[in-house]
Design a protein around this motif. Structure first.
Motif, mmCIF file in Angstrom:
data_model
loop_
_atom_site.group_PDB
_atom_site.id
_atom_site.type_symbol
_atom_site.label_atom_id
_atom_site.label_comp_id
_atom_site.label_asym_id
_atom_site.label_seq_id
_atom_site.Cartn_x
_atom_site.Cartn_y
_atom_site.Cartn_z
ATOM 1 N N PHE A 332 22.749 24.105 -13.718
ATOM 2 C CA PHE A 332 23.251 25.414 -13.150
ATOM 3 C C PHE A 332 22.128 26.304 -13.132
ATOM 4 O O PHE A 332 21.530 26.742 -14.220
ATOM 5 N N SER A 333 21.453 26.930 -12.095
ATOM 6 C CA SER A 333 20.634 27.576 -12.049
ATOM 7 C C SER A 333 20.720 28.780 -10.885
ATOM 8 O O SER A 333 21.754 29.005 -10.352
ATOM 9 N N SER A 334 19.660 29.533 -10.411
ATOM 10 C CA SER A 334 19.840 30.703 -9.458
ATOM 11 C C SER A 334 18.696 30.369 -8.565
ATOM 12 O O SER A 334 17.501 29.633 -8.741
ATOM 13 N N PRO A 335 18.880 30.786 -7.164
ATOM 14 C CA PRO A 335 17.855 30.773 -5.992
ATOM 15 C C PRO A 335 16.590 31.225 -6.736
ATOM 16 O O PRO A 335 15.435 30.788 -6.179
ATOM 17 N N THR A 336 16.499 32.488 -7.241
ATOM 18 C CA THR A 336 15.350 33.210 -7.566
ATOM 19 C C THR A 336 14.503 32.117 -8.528
ATOM 20 O O THR A 336 13.329 32.046 -8.246
ATOM 21 N N ALA A 337 15.323 31.566 -9.440
ATOM 22 C CA ALA A 337 14.492 30.532 -10.448
ATOM 23 C C ALA A 337 13.709 29.529 -9.541
ATOM 24 O O ALA A 337 12.606 29.242 -9.913
ATOM 25 N N VAL A 338 14.608 28.825 -8.541
ATOM 26 C CA VAL A 338 14.190 27.829 -7.720
ATOM 27 C C VAL A 338 12.965 28.456 -7.107
ATOM 28 O O VAL A 338 11.726 27.762 -7.026
ATOM 29 N N ARG A 339 12.814 29.607 -6.535
ATOM 30 C CA ARG A 339 11.688 30.281 -5.945
ATOM 31 C C ARG A 339 10.546 30.181 -6.596
ATOM 32 O O ARG A 339 9.469 30.238 -6.154
ATOM 33 N N ALA A 340 10.687 30.662 -7.832
ATOM 34 C CA ALA A 340 9.588 30.788 -8.951
ATOM 35 C C ALA A 340 8.942 29.406 -8.848
ATOM 36 O O ALA A 340 7.997 29.190 -9.027
ATOM 37 N N LEU A 341 9.707 28.315 -8.900
ATOM 38 C CA LEU A 341 9.262 27.038 -9.209
ATOM 39 C C LEU A 341 8.529 26.401 -7.869
ATOM 40 O O LEU A 341 7.743 25.649 -7.976
ATOM 41 N N LYS A 342 9.099 26.874 -6.740
ATOM 42 C CA LYS A 342 8.675 26.309 -5.428
ATOM 43 C C LYS A 342 7.009 26.878 -5.460
ATOM 44 O O LYS A 342 6.509 26.395 -4.315
ATOM 45 N N LYS A 343 6.547 27.798 -6.123
ATOM 46 C CA LYS A 343 5.149 28.241 -5.934
ATOM 47 C C LYS A 343 4.086 27.092 -6.453
ATOM 48 O O LYS A 343 3.092 27.167 -6.508
ATOM 49 N N PHE A 344 4.606 25.985 -7.253
ATOM 50 C CA PHE A 344 4.170 25.073 -8.139
ATOM 51 C C PHE A 344 4.528 23.781 -7.394
ATOM 52 O O PHE A 344 5.633 23.622 -6.448
ATOM 53 N N ASP A 345 3.577 22.583 -7.773
ATOM 54 C CA ASP A 345 3.655 21.427 -7.273
ATOM 55 C C ASP A 345 5.239 20.805 -7.437
ATOM 56 O O ASP A 345 5.527 20.878 -8.568
ATOM 57 N N ALA A 346 5.886 20.022 -6.510
ATOM 58 C CA ALA A 346 7.172 19.544 -6.896
ATOM 59 C C ALA A 346 6.961 18.238 -7.835
ATOM 60 O O ALA A 346 7.976 17.549 -8.401
ATOM 61 N N ASP A 347 5.715 17.849 -8.139
ATOM 62 C CA ASP A 347 5.444 16.715 -9.035
ATOM 63 C C ASP A 347 6.055 17.159 -10.355
ATOM 64 O O ASP A 347 6.353 16.303 -11.297
ATOM 65 N N TYR A 348 6.121 18.427 -10.763
ATOM 66 C CA TYR A 348 6.438 18.947 -11.916
ATOM 67 C C TYR A 348 7.966 18.501 -12.092
ATOM 68 O O TYR A 348 8.493 18.448 -13.413
ATOM 69 N N ILE A 349 8.681 18.306 -11.339
ATOM 70 C CA ILE A 349 10.062 17.974 -11.193
ATOM 71 C C ILE A 349 10.014 16.434 -11.018
ATOM 72 O O ILE A 349 10.739 15.710 -11.849
ATOM 73 N N ARG A 350 9.473 15.822 -10.174
ATOM 74 C CA ARG A 350 9.355 14.335 -9.801
ATOM 75 C C ARG A 350 9.077 13.376 -11.016
ATOM 76 O O ARG A 350 9.388 12.439 -11.385
ATOM 77 N N ARG A 351 8.134 14.001 -12.025
ATOM 78 C CA ARG A 351 7.441 13.130 -13.038
ATOM 79 C C ARG A 351 8.520 12.855 -14.102
ATOM 80 O O ARG A 351 8.093 12.151 -14.816
ATOM 81 N N HIS A 352 9.616 13.455 -14.201
ATOM 82 C CA HIS A 352 10.518 13.484 -15.221
ATOM 83 C C HIS A 352 11.485 12.559 -14.907
ATOM 84 O O HIS A 352 11.987 12.436 -13.698
ATOM 85 N N ASP A 353 12.196 11.767 -15.862
ATOM 86 C CA ASP A 353 13.196 10.799 -15.835
ATOM 87 C C ASP A 353 14.447 11.641 -15.573
ATOM 88 O O ASP A 353 15.231 12.002 -16.653
ATOM 89 N N LEU A 354 14.984 11.902 -14.411
ATOM 90 C CA LEU A 354 16.331 12.517 -14.261
ATOM 91 C C LEU A 354 17.636 11.675 -13.659
ATOM 92 O O LEU A 354 18.335 12.215 -12.933
ATOM 93 N N SER A 355 17.322 10.442 -14.330
ATOM 94 C CA SER A 355 18.471 9.558 -13.758
ATOM 95 C C SER A 355 19.774 10.197 -14.467
ATOM 96 O O SER A 355 20.820 9.602 -13.510
ATOM 97 N N ALA A 356 19.894 10.767 -15.460
ATOM 98 C CA ALA A 356 21.312 11.324 -15.708
ATOM 99 C C ALA A 356 21.875 12.637 -14.962
ATOM 100 O O ALA A 356 23.030 12.520 -14.773
#
Ligand code: ATP
Ligand code: MG
Length: 632
Positions: A332-356
């Protein structure tokens, strides 16, 4: 049962519906009456029932899941991780409760909690709940002035604080702020309980008044403090709203209705059950922190993660690393936080095992389509917008994957959750708006369980502020909305965020959405500025995903303007676009449009006490002095 059947049942037979839901929590004495609506619009749920939030969140789980993790505190500020099982939590809460009692705190006394987002904060809240004291958590890091206002309103018997917090690696001493607040306050409590984190060796202590928690707790290391049973409608806590639109309101919440509503939402909305892991990135200082960092997951027997730190430190993958490490199911997070992450490469998310990970829920402000799309693509999981307020305590609009996953519609937080009779009505006539027609979102009373009981010490403000807007007694959300033919509701921003351009009423949120759809934009704020000819004109302040030189800024500004003109027509075309490096926001991450507007009109920006980063305001002032990147 599918969504429709559940929702219909909750509306057509509210008492039967909620009586059934109430069975999900432990009552010392069962309710005698499900709903008392003899004094509208005030209402009381589960009258005569006796319960306790701490018992339901902690004691109740000891037998079956004493060794399961209850709270995981991860701090990238101190580099520490704390893992507490339900048994550990029981121990810490009882010791804390005994210390509270030793300071003469008991049932009905208010306790202001001014702590960073740490395990200790959750323990302090639960300890208050255990003995029937009313906590009022004030976001750690609010300035002394804000703290003093809240102290004066709540008149606490005790204030609990830390020596210091930390933000981005910089230690922020809390104690001097507290001392200053107590000097400003007209109702300072007799004692201050200080949790020394060892961050500020200079932390000042006033003998006789200030009590060191580590010292005070040694005498109570093995204490077992009996639970104080409360009638369902007695106050559990006070929480002040963000103050985006004016003086913060002390939202007063009960215990029984709140516990029942949270249990329902954990199951039906967030789809988190016993033994599963929830990670909400909010702070204990906000309502999301109360409901879904602390009480909700613990009531459900789940594991909750409290994260202290920035979403981008040590790198923008830190949250996803936590998700992978602990097998987080619902985030659970906020649009503001996602916009802060959006300034960076989506690979920071993709490289983790998010299977759960099953879902990402976002709330707190409008979720613009480009942001929703970006995070959905990066995660490959459903991103669910949910709409609610400090006042409601839990979602008003959401999809409910715990019951049935309806299709998402980008830009809409979905459908009404159980118990909410929602209407979209014309602001002036009070008539229901047709599908796709804009109106004010209102809730027909009685408000469901979990919503505020009143404004602390101020029934008049509760009545006038929420129920005084229409001829009929309807709770006004003060937000604009439209509903489509499928019942999906779209939030168009606050009813005071409307500008009038040459007789056309435009929601600033619609223009923001359009500006944000221009690829170079990270975040945008749109305000109305007075104009001799047109009444008001839209003016844009925007941050870019990549900072550029003057030419790049001018190019981006032009692009935004053309995009709005193309999407919404010439009338919405921004008169001026200013590109800045940061936008002024509240500490809860909401845009301070009111202050932006004042500055843009050369007026005093007003009460800035909830402003997060003073640098952002400087940015705006400089941009105004420099002149727009496009427009005249
Ligand atoms: P104050 O009432 O003191 O001015 P606030 O309204 O910002 O402050 P909160 O209760 O934290 O305080 O925020 C609730 C408001 O946030 C809602 O009324 C709405 O304007 C906005 N909001 C919350 N969730 C959403 C969402 N999913 N989509 C659009 N707006 C949202
Ligand atoms: Mg509000």
């Amino acid at each position: 049962m599918g969504y429709e059947a559940i929702y219909r049942h909750s509306i057509e037979q509210p008492e039967a519906f909620w009586a059934e839901q109430a069975r999900a929590i432990h009552w010392r004495t069962p309710p005698k009456q499900i709903l008392d609506y003899s004094r509208p619009p005030f209402r009381r749920w589960f009258v005569g029932g006796e319960t306790n939030l701490c018992h339901n969140a902690v004691d109740r789980h000891l037998a079956a899941r004493g060794d399961q993790l209850a709270i995981i505190g991860v701090s990238t500020e101190t580099g520490q991780t704390r893992e507490l099982t339900y048994r550990d939590l029981y121990r810490e809460v009882n010791t804390f409760a005994a210390v509270l009692q030793s300071l003469d705190v008991g049932k009905g006394d208010r306790v202001v909690i001014y702590l960073p987002h740490t395990v200790e904060a959750a323990v302090a809240m639960l300890a208050c709940a255990r003995i029937g004291a009313i906590h009022s958590v004030v976001f750690g890091g609010f300035a002394s002035h804000n703290l003093a206002l809240r102290i004066d309103d709540a008149q606490p018997k005790l204030l609990i604080c830390a020596d210091a917090g930390s933000r981005g690696g910089k230690v922020i001493p809390y104690k001097p702020l507290v001392d200053e607040a107590l000097e400003l306050s007209s109702a300072p409590p007799p004692h201050v309980l200080v949790i020394n984190r060892g961050l500020d060796p200079q932390s000042p202590m006033t003998p006789g008044r200030d009590v060191d928690y580590a010292t005070a707790s040694t005498a109570h290391a093995n204490a077992d403090v009996p639970v104080q049973w409360l009638e369902s409608n007695e106050p559990g806590y006070i929480l002040y709203t963000s103050g985006t639109t004016g003086k913060p309101k002390g939202v007063q919440r009960d215990v029984g209705g709140y516990a029942v509503a949270l249990m329902l939402s954990m199951k039906m909305i967030y789809d988190v059950g016993p033994g599963q892991v929830m990670f909400s990135t909010s702070d204990v200082g906000w309502v999301v922190g109360h409901s879904y960092n602390v009480y909700g997951p613990l009531l459900a027997g789940a594991t909750t993660i409290l994260y202290e730190g920035l979403p981008t430190v040590p790198d923008p993958g830190v949250w996803w690393d936590i998700c992978a490490r602990y097998g987080v199911r619902t985030m659970f997070s906020s649009p503001t936080a996602v916009r802060a992450l959006k300034k960076f490469d989506a690979d920071y998310i993709r490289r983790h095992d998010l299977s759960a990970l099953q879902y990402l829920f976002l709330a707190g402000e409008p979720l613009d389509e480009p942001t929703a799309q970006w995070i959905q693509d990066a995660l490959g999981k459903p991103v669910i917008d949910n709409y609610w307020q400090t006042e409601t305590g839990w979602p008003v609009l959401s999809l409910m994957p715990g019951v049935e996953m309806k299709p998402t519609k980008l830009g809409s937080p979905g459908l009404p959750t159980p118990g909410y009779r929602l209407r979209v009505i014309d602001e002036t006539t009070g008539e229901d708006a047709a599908a796709h027609e804009k109106g004010v979102l209102v809730i027909e009373p009685p408000l469901p369980p979990g919503c505020l009981s009143t404004i602390w010490g101020n029934d008049e403000r509760f009545l006038a502020g929420y129920f005084g807007h229409f001829k009929q007694p309807l709770y006004s959300s003060l937000d604009w909305a439209i509903r489509d033919e499928d019942g999906y509701t779209f939030i168009l921003g606050r009813s005071d965020d409307v500008i009038n351009v040459a007789g056309h009423r435009l929601g600033t949120r619609e223009i923001e959405e359009s500006v944000s759809s221009y690829g170079a934009v990270a975040e945008a704020a749109v305000i109305g500025v007075s104009d001799e000819l047109k009444g008001q004109v839209p003016v844009v302040f925007a941050t870019l995903r990549q900072t550029g030189d003057d030419a790049a800024r001018a190019e981006a500004a032009k692009g935004m303007r053309q995009t709005v003109e193309h999407n919404l027509g010439a009338v919405a075309r921004p008169a001026r676009v200013y590109i800045v490096n940061a936008l002024p926001k509240t500490r809860s991450g909401k845009l301070l449009r009111r202050s932006l507007q004042a500055l843009a009109q050369g007026a005093d920006p007003g009460d800035l006490s909830t402003l997060d980063d003073p640098g952002a305001l400087e940015e705006v002032k400089q941009a105004l002095a420099r002149g727009p990147d496009v427009g005249g």
